[in-house]
Write a protein that holds these residues in place. Sequence first.
Motif, PDB file in Angstrom:
ATOM      1  N   ALA A 126       0.954  -1.308  -0.135  1.00  0.00           N
ATOM      2  CA  ALA A 126       0.005  -0.046  -0.056  1.00  0.00           C
ATOM      3  C   ALA A 126       0.890   1.034   0.015  1.00  0.00           C
ATOM      4  O   ALA A 126       0.585   2.119  -0.675  1.00  0.00           O
ATOM      5  N   ARG A 127       2.037   1.207   0.783  1.00  0.00           N
ATOM      6  CA  ARG A 127       2.877   2.434   0.788  1.00  0.00           C
ATOM      7  C   ARG A 127       3.437   2.615  -0.492  1.00  0.00           C
ATOM      8  O   ARG A 127       3.634   3.735  -1.041  1.00  0.00           O
ATOM      9  N   VAL A 128       3.901   1.576  -1.309  1.00  0.00           N
ATOM     10  CA  VAL A 128       4.526   1.833  -2.704  1.00  0.00           C
ATOM     11  C   VAL A 128       3.362   2.330  -3.631  1.00  0.00           C
ATOM     12  O   VAL A 128       3.673   3.042  -4.448  1.00  0.00           O
ATOM     13  N   MET A 129       2.439   1.604  -3.607  1.00  0.00           N
ATOM     14  CA  MET A 129       1.317   2.147  -4.414  1.00  0.00           C
ATOM     15  C   MET A 129       0.764   3.494  -4.112  1.00  0.00           C
ATOM     16  O   MET A 129       0.169   4.276  -4.864  1.00  0.00           O
ATOM     17  N   ALA A 130       1.001   3.978  -2.822  1.00  0.00           N
ATOM     18  CA  ALA A 130       0.700   5.324  -2.733  1.00  0.00           C
ATOM     19  C   ALA A 130       1.964   6.245  -3.089  1.00  0.00           C
ATOM     20  O   ALA A 130       1.936   7.647  -2.922  1.00  0.00           O
ATOM     21  N   GLY A 131       3.032   5.758  -3.651  1.00  0.00           N
ATOM     22  CA  GLY A 131       4.030   6.677  -4.171  1.00  0.00           C
ATOM     23  C   GLY A 131       5.369   6.567  -3.456  1.00  0.00           C
ATOM     24  O   GLY A 131       6.173   7.360  -4.040  1.00  0.00           O
ATOM     25  N   GLU A 132       5.277   5.891  -2.416  1.00  0.00           N
ATOM     26  CA  GLU A 132       6.776   5.786  -1.696  1.00  0.00           C
ATOM     27  C   GLU A 132       7.359   4.565  -2.263  1.00  0.00           C
ATOM     28  O   GLU A 132       6.948   3.542  -2.492  1.00  0.00           O
ATOM     29  N   SER A 133       8.708   4.634  -1.886  1.00  0.00           N
ATOM     30  CA  SER A 133       9.610   3.446  -1.928  1.00  0.00           C
ATOM     31  C   SER A 133       9.699   2.514  -0.682  1.00  0.00           C
ATOM     32  O   SER A 133       9.572   3.367   0.316  1.00  0.00           O
ATOM     33  N   SER A 134       9.856   1.443  -0.706  1.00  0.00           N
ATOM     34  CA  SER A 134      10.203   0.657   0.324  1.00  0.00           C
ATOM     35  C   SER A 134      11.263  -0.276   0.604  1.00  0.00           C
ATOM     36  O   SER A 134      11.659  -0.970  -0.570  1.00  0.00           O
ATOM     37  N   ILE A 135      12.134   0.107   1.596  1.00  0.00           N
ATOM     38  CA  ILE A 135      13.550  -0.683   1.907  1.00  0.00           C
ATOM     39  C   ILE A 135      13.658  -1.087   3.263  1.00  0.00           C
ATOM     40  O   ILE A 135      13.535  -0.613   3.999  1.00  0.00           O
ATOM     41  N   GLY A 136      13.703  -2.351   3.218  1.00  0.00           N
ATOM     42  CA  GLY A 136      14.180  -3.361   4.760  1.00  0.00           C
ATOM     43  C   GLY A 136      13.094  -4.175   5.205  1.00  0.00           C
ATOM     44  O   GLY A 136      13.423  -4.572   6.158  1.00  0.00           O
ATOM     45  N   GLU A 137      11.863  -4.439   4.531  1.00  0.00           N
ATOM     46  CA  GLU A 137      10.820  -4.949   5.169  1.00  0.00           C
ATOM     47  C   GLU A 137      11.212  -6.623   4.877  1.00  0.00           C
ATOM     48  O   GLU A 137      11.439  -7.146   3.906  1.00  0.00           O
ATOM     49  N   LEU A 138      11.027  -7.463   6.160  1.00  0.00           N
ATOM     50  CA  LEU A 138      11.570  -8.793   5.970  1.00  0.00           C
ATOM     51  C   LEU A 138      10.213  -9.580   5.729  1.00  0.00           C
ATOM     52  O   LEU A 138       9.283  -9.544   6.282  1.00  0.00           O
ATOM     53  N   VAL A 139      10.189 -10.429   4.993  1.00  0.00           N
ATOM     54  CA  VAL A 139       9.063 -11.260   4.240  1.00  0.00           C
ATOM     55  C   VAL A 139       9.556 -12.677   3.785  1.00  0.00           C
ATOM     56  O   VAL A 139      10.764 -13.032   3.382  1.00  0.00           O
ATOM     57  N   VAL A 140       8.737 -13.605   3.978  1.00  0.00           N
ATOM     58  CA  VAL A 140       8.913 -15.021   3.318  1.00  0.00           C
ATOM     59  C   VAL A 140       8.412 -14.730   2.166  1.00  0.00           C
ATOM     60  O   VAL A 140       6.917 -14.570   1.962  1.00  0.00           O
ATOM     61  N   SER A 141       9.349 -15.044   1.109  1.00  0.00           N
ATOM     62  CA  SER A 141       8.777 -14.795  -0.269  1.00  0.00           C
ATOM     63  C   SER A 141       7.602 -15.751  -0.728  1.00  0.00           C
ATOM     64  O   SER A 141       7.634 -16.915  -0.367  1.00  0.00           O
TER      65      SER A 141
END
Length: 267
Positions: A127-142
Amino acid sequence: MKTPLALIVMTGLVLSAAMANQQESPGADTPAQPNAAPGRLIDIKVALSGLTALADCPIQSMANALSVVAGSAETQSLDWDRMKPLLAAVQERFGPASVWFARPDGSYFSVDKGLTGKNLKDRPYFARVMAGESSIGELVVSRSTDGNTVITAVPVKKDGKSAGVLGASVYLDKLAQNIKKATPLPDGVVFYALDSKGQVALHSQEERIFQEATQLGSPSLTAAVHRMLADGAGVVTYEFEGRQQKAIFQTSPLTGWKFVIRFPADR
């Protein structure tokens, strides 16, 4: 991953610091302050900065590459077949990672699998990226590979609006392996990084990745983790596996992770 000469030298600094500390034997009640000579402490901090850079640089490079590709005619077409060769080149050059493109509804294509049949819409970063921001550093299981990864993602904008997301799921075990190869550490010296929730993002013992740091040891470790998460940089001591440990930590300006060098306090 190429190893700059300066980082090789930093490994030597860690080694000399660890060996020098063998002559020091602080008691269990020693305050959480360094007892190493000031010059030795500086050496360890310089080495920690080098290890942090080894982690941050490939993540930042991937983010930069995705930002460039997001503005290309191929990506702006929103046609997977047109953009895939560019994303495949980014994956090859800046991996190990899985590079992908997500539509606004969360469905996504990956370089390796094409349309995955999975959905990213419920991921907090989406949602943050779709709002126009970049995102770096979130941990996820692919969801497409089941790998432990860190996300770097940027919006694809058309006519001033987000029309999709370009992202990369960077494999944390491979990143940790690359760091270990570039800067081998002495026996008993451990390098790790914690995300903002205290989850292990990187570790020189790769089986620790994605574990909750506060669940790994004594109450003193839990207290040390809380201290590291609260402070930008510093020194803590705690018990781990029956031995007092000293940890020097600092914060990455890129991911916000806490990067740590840990060694036995009686060294």
